[in-house]
Design a protein around this motif. Sequence first.
Motif, PDB file in Angstrom:
ATOM      1  N   ALA A   1       0.833  -1.208   0.000  1.00 22.33           N
ATOM      2  CA  ALA A   1       0.000   0.000   0.000  1.00 22.33           C
ATOM      3  C   ALA A   1       0.868   1.259   0.000  1.00 22.33           C
ATOM      4  N   VAL A   2       1.938   1.258   0.783  1.00 18.92           N
ATOM      5  CA  VAL A   2       2.832   2.420   0.824  1.00 18.92           C
ATOM      6  C   VAL A   2       3.521   2.615  -0.526  1.00 18.92           C
ATOM      7  N   MET A   3       3.978   1.520  -1.108  1.00 17.32           N
ATOM      8  CA  MET A   3       4.666   1.626  -2.393  1.00 17.32           C
ATOM      9  C   MET A   3       3.724   2.088  -3.493  1.00 17.32           C
ATOM     10  N   ASP A   4       2.476   1.661  -3.446  1.00 16.96           N
ATOM     11  CA  ASP A   4       1.498   2.137  -4.427  1.00 16.96           C
ATOM     12  C   ASP A   4       1.278   3.641  -4.263  1.00 16.96           C
ATOM     13  N   TRP A   5       1.213   4.095  -3.008  1.00 15.11           N
ATOM     14  CA  TRP A   5       1.033   5.530  -2.763  1.00 15.11           C
ATOM     15  C   TRP A   5       2.236   6.308  -3.302  1.00 15.11           C
ATOM     16  N   LEU A   6       3.438   5.838  -3.001  1.00 15.01           N
ATOM     17  CA  LEU A   6       4.641   6.511  -3.480  1.00 15.01           C
ATOM     18  C   LEU A   6       4.709   6.535  -5.001  1.00 15.01           C
ATOM     19  N   ALA A   7       4.357   5.418  -5.621  1.00 13.10           N
ATOM     20  CA  ALA A   7       4.373   5.368  -7.083  1.00 13.10           C
ATOM     21  C   ALA A   7       3.406   6.387  -7.669  1.00 13.10           C
ATOM     22  N   GLY A   8       2.230   6.509  -7.056  1.00  9.72           N
ATOM     23  CA  GLY A   8       1.250   7.473  -7.538  1.00  9.72           C
ATOM     24  C   GLY A   8       1.719   8.909  -7.386  1.00  9.72           C
ATOM     25  N   ARG A   9       2.302   9.237  -6.232  1.00  9.11           N
ATOM     26  CA  ARG A   9       2.775  10.611  -6.027  1.00  9.11           C
ATOM     27  C   ARG A   9       3.927  10.933  -6.988  1.00  9.11           C
ATOM     28  N   CYS A  10       4.798   9.953  -7.213  1.00 10.46           N
ATOM     29  CA  CYS A  10       5.903  10.185  -8.147  1.00 10.46           C
ATOM     30  C   CYS A  10       5.373  10.434  -9.557  1.00 10.46           C
ATOM     31  N   ARG A  11       4.366   9.690  -9.962  1.00  9.34           N
ATOM     32  CA  ARG A  11       3.779   9.915 -11.290  1.00  9.34           C
ATOM     33  C   ARG A  11       3.214  11.319 -11.397  1.00  9.34           C
ATOM     34  N   GLN A  12       2.557  11.773 -10.348  1.00 11.16           N
ATOM     35  CA  GLN A  12       1.986  13.121 -10.361  1.00 11.16           C
ATOM     36  C   GLN A  12       3.049  14.194 -10.561  1.00 11.16           C
ATOM     37  N   GLU A  13       4.231  13.931 -10.024  1.00 10.68           N
ATOM     38  CA  GLU A  13       5.310  14.935 -10.080  1.00 10.68           C
ATOM     39  C   GLU A  13       6.281  14.695 -11.231  1.00 10.68           C
ATOM     40  N   GLY A  14       6.056  13.654 -12.020  1.00  9.80           N
ATOM     41  CA  GLY A  14       6.973  13.350 -13.113  1.00  9.80           C
ATOM     42  C   GLY A  14       8.310  12.809 -12.646  1.00  9.80           C
ATOM     43  N   ILE A  15       8.295  12.103 -11.512  1.00 10.10           N
ATOM     44  CA  ILE A  15       9.505  11.539 -10.916  1.00 10.10           C
ATOM     45  C   ILE A  15       9.484  10.023 -11.117  1.00 10.10           C
ATOM     46  N   GLY A  16      10.618   9.446 -11.454  1.00  5.90           N
ATOM     47  CA  GLY A  16      10.683   8.011 -11.645  1.00  5.90           C
ATOM     48  C   GLY A  16      10.573   7.264 -10.326  1.00  5.90           C
ATOM     49  N   PHE A  17       9.849   6.153 -10.332  1.00  2.00           N
ATOM     50  CA  PHE A  17       9.731   5.286  -9.162  1.00  2.00           C
ATOM     51  C   PHE A  17      10.036   3.864  -9.602  1.00  2.00           C
ATOM     52  N   GLU A  18      10.959   3.205  -8.890  1.00  3.17           N
ATOM     53  CA  GLU A  18      11.407   1.891  -9.342  1.00  3.17           C
ATOM     54  C   GLU A  18      11.821   1.036  -8.158  1.00  3.17           C
ATOM     55  N   SER A  19      11.307  -0.188  -8.105  1.00  5.83           N
ATOM     56  CA  SER A  19      11.772  -1.170  -7.122  1.00  5.83           C
ATOM     57  C   SER A  19      12.962  -1.909  -7.717  1.00  5.83           C
ATOM     58  N   LEU A  20      14.075  -1.883  -7.030  1.00  2.00           N
ATOM     59  CA  LEU A  20      15.273  -2.530  -7.534  1.00  2.00           C
ATOM     60  C   LEU A  20      15.143  -4.048  -7.448  1.00  2.00           C
ATOM     61  N   PRO A  21      15.486  -4.774  -8.498  1.00  2.00           N
ATOM     62  CA  PRO A  21      15.480  -6.234  -8.420  1.00  2.00           C
ATOM     63  C   PRO A  21      16.609  -6.710  -7.512  1.00  2.00           C
ATOM     64  N   PRO A  22      16.325  -7.588  -6.555  1.00  2.00           N
ATOM     65  CA  PRO A  22      17.386  -8.029  -5.652  1.00  2.00           C
ATOM     66  C   PRO A  22      18.480  -8.788  -6.384  1.00  2.00           C
ATOM     67  N   TRP A  23      19.703  -8.610  -5.891  1.00  2.00           N
ATOM     68  CA  TRP A  23      20.898  -9.310  -6.371  1.00  2.00           C
ATOM     69  C   TRP A  23      21.435  -8.790  -7.706  1.00  2.00           C
ATOM     70  N   GLU A  24      20.685  -7.985  -8.422  1.00  2.00           N
ATOM     71  CA  GLU A  24      21.119  -7.527  -9.746  1.00  2.00           C
ATOM     72  C   GLU A  24      21.741  -6.136  -9.664  1.00  2.00           C
ATOM     73  N   ARG A  25      22.861  -5.962 -10.352  1.00  2.00           N
ATOM     74  CA  ARG A  25      23.500  -4.661 -10.379  1.00  2.00           C
ATOM     75  C   ARG A  25      22.778  -3.759 -11.374  1.00  2.00           C
ATOM     76  N   THR A  26      22.391  -2.592 -10.891  1.00  2.00           N
ATOM     77  CA  THR A  26      21.594  -1.650 -11.675  1.00  2.00           C
ATOM     78  C   THR A  26      22.359  -0.349 -11.832  1.00  2.00           C
ATOM     79  N   ALA A  27      22.442   0.149 -13.052  1.00  2.00           N
ATOM     80  CA  ALA A  27      23.082   1.443 -13.287  1.00  2.00           C
ATOM     81  C   ALA A  27      22.186   2.549 -12.754  1.00  2.00           C
ATOM     82  N   LEU A  28      22.767   3.408 -11.902  1.00  2.00           N
ATOM     83  CA  LEU A  28      21.965   4.486 -11.323  1.00  2.00           C
ATOM     84  C   LEU A  28      21.820   5.651 -12.276  1.00  2.00           C
ATOM     85  N   PHE A  29      22.921   6.071 -12.900  1.00  2.00           N
ATOM     86  CA  PHE A  29      22.889   7.277 -13.717  1.00  2.00           C
ATOM     87  C   PHE A  29      23.558   7.011 -15.056  1.00  2.00           C
TER      88      PHE A  29
END
Length: 276
Positions: free
Chosen positions: A248-276
Motif C-alpha cells: 500500500a505504501v509503495m502504491d502511494w509513493l508510485a502514484g505521487r511520483c507519477r503526479q510529479e513526473g519523478i521516476g519510481f522503481e523497485s530494484l530487483p534483488p541481487w542484480e547490479r543496476t546502473a543508477l545514472f
Amino acid sequence: MTPASLQVTFLGTTTLYLSDGETHLLTNGFFTRPPLAQVLFGRLAPSRERIRQALRRAGIQQVDALLVGHSHYDHTLDCAEVCRQTGAALAGSVSTLNIGRGAGLPEERLYLAKEGRTFSWGAFQVTFLPWKHSFPRFYPGEIVTPLVPPVPVSAYREGGTFALFIEHPAGSLLILESAGILPGALKGIRTRAVFLAVAGFPRLPAGRERLFREAVLNTGAERVFPIHHDHFFLPLDNLPVLLPGSRAVMDWLAGRCRQEGIGFESLPPWERTALF
C-alpha cells in the motif's frame, strides 16, 4: 563499467552495494535475518556462513567502507562480521562502533560519524546528516560499551539516526534508512536519487505528504527507490517478499511520483543496476 559510472545492488532491508568499479561501499550488510520468534524471545548473533553465502552470491569480494544509519539489529547485527570478511572500514555512531569493538575490529577501521561529518573513499563523499527514526520509542538510547553477541534484540539501541548523503561524479544519492521526519534537516541537499524506507512510513495522509516533500520534492530527486520493504524475518532466498503493509505504501509513493513526473522503481534483488 567506466570509473565515472555508478551501480547499485539491493540486498534486502536497507542493504545496498554501491560500486563505481574502483571503490565499493555497502550499507548495513544485514544478511543473517533471524526469524521473528528468535528476535522476540531469543538471543541474536551474526551467522558467518549466511553472510559468506550472501557476499558470494552478490559477487562482493571487497568493501572499502560499510555505512550505518542507526544501530537497531536489522541494520547492525552483521556489520562487524561483514567488515571482517571484506576488509571494510565501519562508519557510524558511537553505538555502531561499539558493535565493531565487541567483534574485535581495530580502531583504525572505525570511523565515528557525527552530524554533518563527511568522509571520502575514492570518488565517493559520504555525509552523515541528522535524521529521525520512525518509531522513537523503539529501543532508544546508545550502546555505551563493546557489544558481544549473542544478546537480546534490546541490546541493539538506536544510537541516533542519520541520513546518508553520498556524492559521486556520476551523481548524488540520498539514503533514508528510516521513515521518520526531521523538518529542515535536508535543507540545501540536492540529489538525483532517493532511497526511501517503507517500513514505518507515516500512516496519515498529512504525514506521508510531509515526508515526501522533505525527502523527494525539496531535494529535487529525479528517481525514488523503495527500501526496507521486504519481509526481513524471512531468509534472503525469499526476496522480494514484502512486509505486510508495504504494498500500500509503495502504491502511494508510485502514484505521487507519477503526479510529479519523478521516476519510481523497485530494484530487483541481487542484480547490479546502473543508477545514472
